[in-house]
Design a protein around this motif. Structure first.
Motif, PDB file in Angstrom:
ATOM      1  N   GLU A  51       0.627  -1.162  -0.016  1.00  0.00           N
ATOM      2  CA  GLU A  51      -0.019  -0.014  -0.064  1.00  0.00           C
ATOM      3  C   GLU A  51       0.926   1.409   0.035  1.00  0.00           C
ATOM      4  OE1 GLU A  51      -2.083  -0.926   3.724  1.00  0.00           O
ATOM      5  OE2 GLU A  51      -1.154   0.942   4.788  1.00  0.00           O
ATOM      6  N   ALA A  52       0.285   2.512  -0.363  1.00  0.00           N
ATOM      7  CA  ALA A  52       1.018   3.668  -0.514  1.00  0.00           C
ATOM      8  C   ALA A  52       0.206   4.882   0.095  1.00  0.00           C
ATOM      9  CB  ALA A  52       1.600   3.791  -2.020  1.00  0.00           C
ATOM     10  N   HIS A  53       0.770   5.446   0.938  1.00  0.00           N
ATOM     11  CA  HIS A  53       0.201   6.921   1.387  1.00  0.00           C
ATOM     12  C   HIS A  53       1.333   7.924   0.703  1.00  0.00           C
ATOM     13  CE1 HIS A  53      -2.185   4.428   3.897  1.00  0.00           C
ATOM     14  NE2 HIS A  53      -0.912   3.653   4.253  1.00  0.00           N
ATOM     15  N   VAL A  54       0.413   8.944   0.302  1.00  0.00           N
ATOM     16  CA  VAL A  54       0.984   9.881  -0.872  1.00  0.00           C
ATOM     17  C   VAL A  54       0.686  11.434  -0.463  1.00  0.00           C
ATOM     18  CG1 VAL A  54       1.691  10.378  -3.059  1.00  0.00           C
ATOM     19  CG2 VAL A  54       1.259   8.363  -2.487  1.00  0.00           C
ATOM     20  N   GLY A  55       1.746  11.983  -0.041  1.00  0.00           N
ATOM     21  CA  GLY A  55       1.200  13.423   0.850  1.00  0.00           C
ATOM     22  C   GLY A  55       1.836  14.636  -0.296  1.00  0.00           C
ATOM     23  N   ILE A  78      -3.970   3.224  -2.457  1.00  0.00           N
ATOM     24  CA  ILE A  78      -3.242   4.576  -2.507  1.00  0.00           C
ATOM     25  C   ILE A  78      -3.973   5.418  -1.837  1.00  0.00           C
ATOM     26  CG2 ILE A  78      -1.976   6.213  -3.678  1.00  0.00           C
ATOM     27  CD1 ILE A  78      -1.768   4.102  -5.944  1.00  0.00           C
ATOM     28  N   THR A  79      -3.552   6.228  -0.719  1.00  0.00           N
ATOM     29  CA  THR A  79      -4.193   7.254  -0.170  1.00  0.00           C
ATOM     30  C   THR A  79      -3.534   8.281  -0.550  1.00  0.00           C
ATOM     31  OG1 THR A  79      -3.062   6.793   1.861  1.00  0.00           O
ATOM     32  CG2 THR A  79      -5.349   5.797   1.677  1.00  0.00           C
ATOM     33  N   ASN A  80      -4.319   9.693  -0.567  1.00  0.00           N
ATOM     34  CA  ASN A  80      -3.862  10.981  -0.765  1.00  0.00           C
ATOM     35  C   ASN A  80      -3.800  11.649   0.594  1.00  0.00           C
ATOM     36  OD1 ASN A  80      -3.870  11.536  -3.988  1.00  0.00           O
ATOM     37  ND2 ASN A  80      -5.233  10.085  -3.725  1.00  0.00           N
ATOM     38  N   VAL A  81      -2.867  12.312   1.040  1.00  0.00           N
ATOM     39  CA  VAL A  81      -2.634  12.536   2.413  1.00  0.00           C
ATOM     40  C   VAL A  81      -2.483  14.443   2.197  1.00  0.00           C
ATOM     41  CG1 VAL A  81      -1.489  12.681   4.636  1.00  0.00           C
ATOM     42  CG2 VAL A  81      -1.753  10.647   2.989  1.00  0.00           C
ATOM     43  N   ASN A  82      -3.011  15.203   3.152  1.00  0.00           N
ATOM     44  CA  ASN A  82      -2.882  16.653   3.044  1.00  0.00           C
ATOM     45  C   ASN A  82      -3.166  16.965   4.623  1.00  0.00           C
ATOM     46  OD1 ASN A  82      -2.839  19.214   3.137  1.00  0.00           O
ATOM     47  ND2 ASN A  82      -3.830  19.678   1.312  1.00  0.00           N
ATOM     48  N   ALA A  96       3.170   3.609   8.722  1.00  0.00           N
ATOM     49  CA  ALA A  96       3.608   2.843  10.036  1.00  0.00           C
ATOM     50  C   ALA A  96       2.291   2.223  10.705  1.00  0.00           C
ATOM     51  CB  ALA A  96       4.538   3.852  10.886  1.00  0.00           C
ATOM     52  N   ARG A  97       1.405   2.958  10.895  1.00  0.00           N
ATOM     53  CA  ARG A  97       0.152   2.314  11.328  1.00  0.00           C
ATOM     54  C   ARG A  97      -0.401   1.155  11.008  1.00  0.00           C
ATOM     55  NH1 ARG A  97      -3.379   4.928  14.901  1.00  0.00           N
ATOM     56  NH2 ARG A  97      -5.169   4.020  13.947  1.00  0.00           N
ATOM     57  N   SER A  98      -0.252   0.873   9.411  1.00  0.00           N
ATOM     58  CA  SER A  98      -0.765  -0.120   8.716  1.00  0.00           C
ATOM     59  C   SER A  98       0.505  -1.593   9.189  1.00  0.00           C
ATOM     60  CB  SER A  98      -0.306  -0.266   7.191  1.00  0.00           C
ATOM     61  OG  SER A  98      -1.497   0.644   6.987  1.00  0.00           O
ATOM     62  N   ILE A  99       1.625  -1.159   9.325  1.00  0.00           N
ATOM     63  CA  ILE A  99       2.680  -2.228   9.645  1.00  0.00           C
ATOM     64  C   ILE A  99       2.298  -2.690  11.014  1.00  0.00           C
ATOM     65  CG2 ILE A  99       5.003  -2.757   9.920  1.00  0.00           C
ATOM     66  CD1 ILE A  99       4.114  -2.240   6.851  1.00  0.00           C
ATOM     67  N   ARG A 100       2.252  -1.671  11.936  1.00  0.00           N
ATOM     68  CA  ARG A 100       2.068  -1.746  13.365  1.00  0.00           C
ATOM     69  C   ARG A 100       0.686  -2.630  13.550  1.00  0.00           C
ATOM     70  NH1 ARG A 100       2.155   3.258  14.591  1.00  0.00           N
ATOM     71  NH2 ARG A 100       4.694   3.123  14.510  1.00  0.00           N
ATOM     72  N   GLY A 101      -0.265  -2.331  12.967  1.00  0.00           N
ATOM     73  CA  GLY A 101      -1.528  -3.168  13.163  1.00  0.00           C
ATOM     74  C   GLY A 101      -1.327  -4.371  12.484  1.00  0.00           C
ATOM     75  N   GLY A 102      -0.502  -4.771  11.673  1.00  0.00           N
ATOM     76  CA  GLY A 102      -0.510  -6.346  11.029  1.00  0.00           C
ATOM     77  C   GLY A 102      -1.403  -6.069   9.772  1.00  0.00           C
ATOM     78  N   LEU A 103      -1.535  -4.873   9.172  1.00  0.00           N
ATOM     79  CA  LEU A 103      -2.545  -4.945   8.056  1.00  0.00           C
ATOM     80  C   LEU A 103      -1.693  -5.050   6.625  1.00  0.00           C
ATOM     81  CD1 LEU A 103      -4.840  -1.869   8.946  1.00  0.00           C
ATOM     82  CD2 LEU A 103      -5.275  -4.416   9.110  1.00  0.00           C
ATOM     83  N   ALA A 104      -0.330  -4.749   6.799  1.00  0.00           N
ATOM     84  CA  ALA A 104       0.589  -4.790   5.721  1.00  0.00           C
ATOM     85  C   ALA A 104       1.858  -5.283   6.254  1.00  0.00           C
ATOM     86  CB  ALA A 104       0.680  -3.302   4.950  1.00  0.00           C
ATOM     87  N   ASP A 105       2.987  -5.628   5.273  1.00  0.00           N
ATOM     88  CA  ASP A 105       4.029  -5.896   5.877  1.00  0.00           C
ATOM     89  C   ASP A 105       5.064  -5.058   5.002  1.00  0.00           C
ATOM     90  OD1 ASP A 105       4.067  -8.393   7.731  1.00  0.00           O
ATOM     91  OD2 ASP A 105       3.316  -9.423   6.019  1.00  0.00           O
ATOM     92  N   CYS A 106       4.806  -4.358   4.189  1.00  0.00           N
ATOM     93  CA  CYS A 106       5.682  -3.446   3.466  1.00  0.00           C
ATOM     94  C   CYS A 106       4.854  -2.336   2.832  1.00  0.00           C
ATOM     95  CB  CYS A 106       6.310  -3.986   2.203  1.00  0.00           C
ATOM     96  SG  CYS A 106       7.706  -3.061   1.568  1.00  0.00           S
ATOM     97  N   ALA A 107       4.911  -1.032   3.340  1.00  0.00           N
ATOM     98  CA  ALA A 107       4.163  -0.060   2.783  1.00  0.00           C
ATOM     99  C   ALA A 107       5.084   1.293   2.274  1.00  0.00           C
ATOM    100  CB  ALA A 107       3.374   0.512   3.775  1.00  0.00           C
ATOM    101  N   LEU A 108       4.666   2.106   1.462  1.00  0.00           N
ATOM    102  CA  LEU A 108       5.361   3.170   0.885  1.00  0.00           C
ATOM    103  C   LEU A 108       4.766   4.595   1.467  1.00  0.00           C
ATOM    104  CD1 LEU A 108       7.250   4.703  -0.961  1.00  0.00           C
ATOM    105  CD2 LEU A 108       5.569   4.138  -2.629  1.00  0.00           C
ATOM    106  N   ALA A 109       5.573   5.294   2.001  1.00  0.00           N
ATOM    107  CA  ALA A 109       4.975   6.705   2.387  1.00  0.00           C
ATOM    108  C   ALA A 109       5.849   7.587   1.382  1.00  0.00           C
ATOM    109  CB  ALA A 109       5.427   7.190   3.706  1.00  0.00           C
TER     110      ALA A 109
END
Length: 404
Positions: A51-55, A78-82, A96-109
């Motif tokens: 997953e990706a979170h893009v600001g 992909i979420t858009n962040v402002n 980091a929350r996705s990893i911390r909560g076990g929802l993903a093993d590898c994520a991009l910010a």
């Protein structure tokens, strides 16, 4: 509920540039450069990102998708962040929350900004601006001046001067320090060193606080990217040697005190920072004296001084003493903003928090070249990040090497 460990495994950023300095350099190209560097740093393929979170702050609604599509199109969320100036670190917080909560093993910010030259301007004139309540509250304390951002932080500096005897020279010393640090940062928008006299005699932006142009962050173009992963992913891909663990992270938004304290210092976020820092220190089991290197949000020199106190590096009203004693530069108790900070490195809003995380990752790995803080590149190294956006949100994050 259990909390999984979170590790930074790849970082990358572009050089920050004056808006329009690179002809034809649009945000997809910026994002591609930073994202490709982060993937290469981690030794990963884009199809391993879940997953990706893009600001970004200035842009159309799905610019995040358009930017990340330069790396690949695999159908991931992909979420858009402002979140104003804390957008980049908010994207990191979500990943980091996705990893911390076990929802993903590898994520991009990932974060980027393509900005217009000059002071920040509003995009919409037919609705209330998000900072209107903050501006009105501060205008009850200090006469309004334009542009609003340097006035808001500058007025907080004047309040600090009135309460504690802080001087305009102490604010200027922060600008001198951060420009001096940036000389060794090839990613910085400005890499020039200035004397204290040159800082104080530069174009005046907010005279009551002695806030000159060389104490203010510029508008900038650029991008940053951070890949975070779970402990399982780190082990499976043999990434422990380069991984940096996020050992504490907190986001705090405005509290009742923001307006209830009737204080310009509180209006510009000092209490948000104080609450977030306390949470992070508790999560990480550390205190200010354990920290080696800090990247904090020096949008203006005044805010760096206010943040010293909000992070409990010193007591209330004692921030000026830290800068006078040289405690926030090489050879002092901490090195604050070895990158040059926002003042000199630049401030593309969506990328700033991720550039801070990138710098601290390099510091803990011992790969920051001439900027290296020696004590950070040890098994006991600790780094702290602080990123603030008015309106408001503060993200504070603590890091340490994965292998200790």
């Amino acid at each position: 509920m259990g909390r999984n460990r979170v590790f930074v495994v790849g970082v990358g950023m572009t050089k920050f540039e004056k808006p329009g300095a690179r002809e034809g350099w649009d945000y997809p190209a910026m994002a591609a450069e930073a994202g490709t560097k982060a993937l290469a740093d981690a030794g990963l393929r884009y199809d391993q990102i879940e997953e990706a979170h893009v600001g970004f702050v200035f842009g159309e609604s799905t610019s995040g998708q358009r930017a990340v599509y330069e790396l690949g199109m695999t159908g991931i969320p992909i979420t858009n962040v402002n979140n104003n100036c804390s957008t980049g670190s908010t994207a990191l917080y979500l990943a980091a929350r996705s990893i911390r909560g076990g929802l993903a093993d590898c994520a991009l910010a990932l974060g980027f900004e393509k900005m217009q030259p000059g002071s920040l301007a509003t995009s919409y004139e037919d609705r209330e601006q998000p900072l209107m309540r903050h501006i009105q509250a501060e205008a009850e304390l200090f006469e309004f001046a334009f542009p609003p951002a340097p006035w808001m932080f500058g007025a907080a500096g004047v309040e600090h001067m009135q309460r504690y005897g802080t001087t305009t020279e102490q604010f200027a010393k922060i600008g001198e320090k951060n420009h001096r640090h940036s000389v060794n940062n090839p990613y910085a928008q400005f890499q020039d060193e200035y004397t204290l006299d040159e800082v104080t005699s530069a174009k005046m932006i907010y005279e009551p606080a002695g806030l000159t142009r060389l104490q203010c962050s510029p508008t900038s173009d650029g991008s940053g990217a951070v890949i975070v992963a779970s402990e399982r992913f780190v082990d499976e891909h043999d990434l422990a040697a380069q991984a940096v663990e996020i050992v504490g992270q907190a986001m705090v938004t405005d509290l009742a005190s923001t307006f209830g304290d009737h204080s310009a210092i509180t209006i510009v976020g000092a209490d948000m920072t104080r609450h977030a820092a306390r949470k992070v220190y508790e999560q990480a089991g550390i205190g200010p004296d354990d920290i080696d290197v800090i990247e904090l949000h020096d949008c203006f020199s005044v805010n760096e001084l206010l943040t010293y106190e909000a992070l409990s590096l010193c007591g209330e009203g004692e921030g000026g003493k830290l800068i006078d004693a040289g405690d926030t530069t090489y050879g002092g108790r901490w090195v604050v903003n070895p990158s040059g900070g926002l003042i000199s490195k630049g401030h593309p809003l969506g990328a700033t928090g991720l550039a801070q995380a990138t710098e601290l990752t390099w510091q803990l790995r011992g790969t920051a070249d001439k900027r290296q803080v020696d004590s950070a590149a040890t098994t006991s190294g600790i780094a702290l990040q602080h990123n603030i956006g008015l309106g408001g949100a503060v993200v504070v994050t603590a890091y340490r090497p994965a292998q200790r």
